[in-house]
Design an enzyme around this catalytic site. Structure first.
Site, PDB file in Angstrom:
ATOM      1  N   ASN A 387       8.730  42.608 -31.667  1.00 19.73           N
ATOM      2  CA  ASN A 387       7.680  42.394 -30.678  1.00 19.73           C
ATOM      3  C   ASN A 387       7.460  40.906 -30.419  1.00 19.73           C
ATOM      4  O   ASN A 387       7.835  40.392 -29.373  1.00 19.73           O
ATOM      5  CB  ASN A 387       6.377  43.052 -31.143  1.00 19.73           C
ATOM      6  CG  ASN A 387       5.380  43.223 -30.014  1.00 19.73           C
ATOM      7  OD1 ASN A 387       5.208  42.336 -29.185  1.00 19.73           O
ATOM      8  ND2 ASN A 387       4.702  44.356 -29.962  1.00 19.73           N
ATOM      9  N   ASP A 388       6.881  40.211 -31.401  1.00 18.88           N
ATOM     10  CA  ASP A 388       6.483  38.823 -31.187  1.00 18.88           C
ATOM     11  C   ASP A 388       7.673  37.895 -30.969  1.00 18.88           C
ATOM     12  O   ASP A 388       7.568  36.908 -30.234  1.00 18.88           O
ATOM     13  CB  ASP A 388       5.648  38.325 -32.377  1.00 18.88           C
ATOM     14  CG  ASP A 388       4.412  39.187 -32.590  1.00 18.88           C
ATOM     15  OD1 ASP A 388       3.766  39.527 -31.579  1.00 18.88           O
ATOM     16  OD2 ASP A 388       4.115  39.531 -33.740  1.00 18.88           O
ATOM     17  N   VAL A 389       8.820  38.199 -31.585  1.00 18.09           N
ATOM     18  CA  VAL A 389       9.980  37.302 -31.481  1.00 18.09           C
ATOM     19  C   VAL A 389      10.682  37.412 -30.129  1.00 18.09           C
ATOM     20  O   VAL A 389      11.595  36.642 -29.840  1.00 18.09           O
ATOM     21  CB  VAL A 389      10.991  37.570 -32.618  1.00 18.09           C
ATOM     22  CG1 VAL A 389      10.369  37.273 -33.961  1.00 18.09           C
ATOM     23  CG2 VAL A 389      11.539  38.984 -32.564  1.00 18.09           C
ATOM     24  N   VAL A 390      10.265  38.367 -29.285  1.00 17.65           N
ATOM     25  CA  VAL A 390      10.813  38.485 -27.932  1.00 17.65           C
ATOM     26  C   VAL A 390       9.713  38.343 -26.883  1.00 17.65           C
ATOM     27  O   VAL A 390       9.907  38.683 -25.723  1.00 17.65           O
ATOM     28  CB  VAL A 390      11.540  39.839 -27.736  1.00 17.65           C
ATOM     29  CG1 VAL A 390      12.768  39.910 -28.622  1.00 17.65           C
ATOM     30  CG2 VAL A 390      10.617  41.022 -28.014  1.00 17.65           C
ATOM     31  N   ALA A 428       1.326  39.670 -34.520  1.00 17.69           N
ATOM     32  CA  ALA A 428       0.509  38.513 -34.164  1.00 17.69           C
ATOM     33  C   ALA A 428      -0.765  38.926 -33.434  1.00 17.69           C
ATOM     34  O   ALA A 428      -1.658  38.113 -33.223  1.00 17.69           O
ATOM     35  CB  ALA A 428       1.306  37.547 -33.296  1.00 17.69           C
TER      36      ALA A 428
END
Length: 461
Positions: A387-390, A428
């Site tokens: 999720n957060d890394v993209v 996050a």
């Protein structure tokens, strides 16, 4: 006899160094782990006999401790699922710091809390860092396991509190060392301060930043082990502590780069300093869904496919199904790579460990820079629980608390498919505009179930 012990310690040191060196590559990591374990095992044997030539009455207590610890370690290692590995790392790391703190306490008790300036400075620093590593790791364990929520750990003006506590701790260490002694009351108060700082240090850190803090706490534990080695004249503990401490610092710096953080920000617990505006977290748009059968057809007729693993893959234990999908696509002539973000998951290298467990070839794993180059020419990118890394907010939204963080830029890919259970925010706690982009489609379900459906459809093509 002492010469023999020194020779064994030298051999242990070589085994530890070679073992740690082999851990740098997945293909040799298994053998490296065995060599390092053998080296540490020999070191433990020497540590048992070396200082007890005239104190053999302690062997019973040492044996009981080794037996209890060994049983707990074996049972824990066998039972822990891969999804809980970050929590296990935090837990074991914390106990390492706790051990170092206990060594310092025993030294102070045996010496009646009296010593020269250098001795007291070293011992009190070790005591402080040991308890910080212990309580900090326990808080990290609670966060990772879901037992502690951020709302339960809110500290007003956390950065200021942490700076003040650190200044007080340094001041007390200098004062006690200058005085050359400290009373039992002073020792208790200093221990309490160390424990509290460990909690306040980690408490403000957001979920997306946990890989950084785990790496930093691991480094602190290594430093305390090295100092304990100096205190106990244990050369292997000194060497191992230096290796762990230095490698932990290097890894922390790499994680900071991957998260767009500064080391100063890490040291003072300033991980989530950026606050989002009230409305900046609201994302609107139309969700486009895709079925497993349509996705299977799209994959089968693609030239290049990228798989982006995240914590959702770990939770679903879907890595082996991912490998099965890879095998079928390769047989159909499709090129497939895994694009790995440095902080995907809950600890450094989490995704690499999971994929290695599924026998995914290391040469198929791409780092962040290679990944973004590959994604630019990829037909389909499958986001498996990440999720957060993209999240493109890291590039596009200055108000986002992850703004500036390097991400896997899947917006360059022709087609993006997100395997996700729901539209809930990531670790996050922020929304992801990627889900509403024109080239993105969603496949809602548990990652393992989605991949099993895709695998079944691919077999029927």
């Amino acid at each position: 006899m002492i010469v023999l012990f020194d020779i064994v310690l030298f051999i242990s040191s070589i085994l530890l160094i070679v073992g740690l060196r082999k851990l740098s590559h997945p293909e040799s990591a298994n053998n490296g782990n065995k060599l390092a374990a053998l080296g540490v095992g020999l070191g433990i044997v020497v540590a048992i006999f070396y200082p007890l030539e005239t104190q053999n009455n302690n062997y019973l207590f040492i044996g009981i401790g080794l037996l209890i610890g060994g049983i707990i370690g074996v049972i824990s290692a066998k039972k822990v699922p891969m999804t809980a590995m970050p929590e296990m790392v935090s837990l074991f790391n914390g106990f390492g710091g706790f051990s170092a703190a206990l060594i310092s306490l025993i030294w102070l008790i045996n010496n009646n809390s009296i010593g020269n300036y250098t001795d007291l400075t070293v011992v009190l620093t070790n005591l402080f860092l040991g308890f910080v590593a212990f309580t900090g790791s326990m808080v990290a364990y609670g966060k990772l396991s879901g037992k502690l929520k951020d709302k339960h750990l809110q500290i007003p003006y956390a950065t200021i509190v942490n700076i003040c506590l650190l200044i007080v701790a340094i001041g007390l260490i200098s004062f006690f060392a200058y005085e050359g002694k400290l009373t039992t009351t002073h020792l208790i108060l200093f221990t309490v301060l160390s424990v509290i700082y460990g909690v306040t240090f980690v408490a403000p850190i957001g979920g997306a930043d946990m890989p950084v803090v785990i790496s930093l706490l691991n480094s602190l534990t290594g430093i305390t082990a090295a100092i304990s080695g100096i205190m106990t004249d244990n050369k292997l503990m000194l060497l191992g502590g230096i290796l762990v401490g230095s490698s932990g610092i290097i890894l922390t710096l790499l994680m900071c780069t991957a998260m767009n953080r500064t080391l100063i920000g890490v040291l003072f617990g300033n991980f989530s300093a950026k606050k989002e505006d009230a409305g900046s977290n609201a994302v609107y748009g139309t969700i486009k869904e895709i079925s497993a059968s349509d996705l299977a057809i799209q994959l089968a007729y693609s030239e290049r496919v990228a798989i982006i693993p995240g914590y959702g893959m770990a939770v679903a234990q879907a890595q082996k199904i991912v490998k099965d999908v890879e095998n079928i696509l390769i047989n159909k002539g499709v090129e497939l790579k895994y694009t790995i973000h440095p902080v995907a998951g809950r600890m450094p290298g989490h995704m690499n460990v999971l994929l290695a467990e599924a026998d995914v070839s290391y040469d198929k794993l791409l780092d962040l820079e290679e990944s973004n180059d590959y994604l630019a020419s990829t037909d389909v990118a499958i986001v498996v629980g990440a999720n957060d890394v993209v999240n493109p907010s890291a590039k596009d939204d200055p108000t986002s608390k992850i703004y500036g963080m390097p991400i896997l830029d899947v917006s360059k890919t022709k087609n993006v498919i997100v395997l996700k259970r729901s539209m809930n925010a990531g670790y996050a706690g922020i929304e992801n505009p990627l889900f509403f982009k024109d080239n993105t489609k969603m496949l809602f379900a548990d990652a393992k179930k989605s991949l099993e459906s895709i695998l079944g459809e691919l077999k029927n093509l």
